[in-house]
Scaffold this active site. Structure first.
Site, mmCIF file in Angstrom:
data_model
loop_
_atom_site.group_PDB
_atom_site.id
_atom_site.type_symbol
_atom_site.label_atom_id
_atom_site.label_comp_id
_atom_site.label_asym_id
_atom_site.label_seq_id
_atom_site.Cartn_x
_atom_site.Cartn_y
_atom_site.Cartn_z
ATOM 1 N N CYS A 15 0.918 -1.393 -0.233
ATOM 2 C CA CYS A 15 -0.342 -0.049 -0.145
ATOM 3 C C CYS A 15 0.656 1.132 -0.217
ATOM 4 O O CYS A 15 0.517 2.296 -0.766
ATOM 5 C CB CYS A 15 -0.726 0.123 1.263
ATOM 6 S SG CYS A 15 -1.854 -1.336 1.255
HETATM 7 C C1 BEZ Z 1 0.446 -4.439 2.032
HETATM 8 O O1 BEZ Z 1 0.112 -3.474 2.017
HETATM 9 O O2 BEZ Z 1 1.917 -4.827 1.603
HETATM 10 C C2 BEZ Z 1 -0.376 -5.946 2.327
HETATM 11 C C3 BEZ Z 1 -1.333 -5.203 2.834
HETATM 12 C C4 BEZ Z 1 -1.999 -6.876 3.135
HETATM 13 C C5 BEZ Z 1 -1.484 -8.347 3.377
HETATM 14 C C6 BEZ Z 1 -0.456 -8.109 3.005
HETATM 15 C C7 BEZ Z 1 0.925 -6.954 1.958
#
Ligand code: BEZ
Length: 209
Positions: free
Chosen positions: A45
């Site tokens: 994200c």
């Molecule tokens: C991420 O944004 O890195 C992420 C969010 C939820 C699960 C796995 C990765």
């Protein structure tokens, strides 16, 4: 509620990192790139938020307002934006919805309960200035979106709206476009005086500016 292409994007009033917004008022007259992500302070994200911020001039050129969403608070979002700016070498200036009660996430079907009961998946809605949903795309938690594709599909939608054409596979701005099968050859002569190439009667390619 299942949202579909052509539906009016549901309205909502919610807190964001830039104060409370009434979605339809905020969006009025612009295209919107509305996208959810699972949580603040997560690695994928963070890169997606950074990329959206870096692309601000590209969105602006196309009259597109980005709007992020996750199910965290305004305070959490604000702290995380500092991290996004630091790590992605950018200045994030678009609002992020603080949907801690999952109100908007439920409205837009961004919670996929077999994946997570509380975190949103990576949904994308491209919404036009008439507030109609023009594209829906859903990515899994562990895969970041392709922002070149997001810009490309906005270009394609704006092109097909302007010139009553359609865009072939892997179309990029500057490539030939398809004359829609609903346009007769007679009408095409008027609409496309530059001419076209007929591959099949239903597959006619033309070049536009
Ligand atoms: C991420 O944004 O890195 C992420 C969010 C939820 C699960 C796995 C990765």
């Amino acid at each position: 509620m299942t949202l579909r292409i052509g539906d009016t994007a549901p309205n909502f009033t919610i807190d964001t990192t830039q104060g409370s917004i009434k979605f339809h008022d905020w969006a009025k007259g612009s295209w919107v790139f509305f996208f959810s992500h699972p949580a603040d302070y997560t690695p994928v994200c963070t890169t997606e938020m950074g990329r959206t911020a870096q692309l601000a001039p590209e969105f602006e050129k196309r009259n597109v307002k980005p709007l992020g969403l996750s199910t965290d608070t305004v305070e959490a979002h604000k702290g995380w934006i500092n991290d996004v700016n630091d790590t992605q070498n950018t200045v994030l200036e678009f609002p992020i919805v603080a949907d801690k009660d999952l109100e908007v996430a439920q409205l837009y079907d961004m919670i996929h309960p077999n994946e997570s009961a509380t975190a949103t998946v990576r949904s994308v809605f491209i919404i036009d200035p008439n507030q109609k949903i023009r594209l829906i795309m859903t990515y899994p938690m562990t895969v970041g979106r392709n922002f070149n594709e997001i810009i490309r599909v906005i270009d394609a939608l704006q092109t097909t709206d302007r010139d009553e054409v359609a865009c072939p596979a892997d179309w990029m701005p500057g490539d030939s476009v398809i004359i829609r099968p609903t346009v007769s050859d007679e009408d095409a002569k008027e609409k496309f005086p530059q001419g076209w190439k007929t591959i099949r009667p239903y597959l006619r390619l033309t070049d536009i500016k």
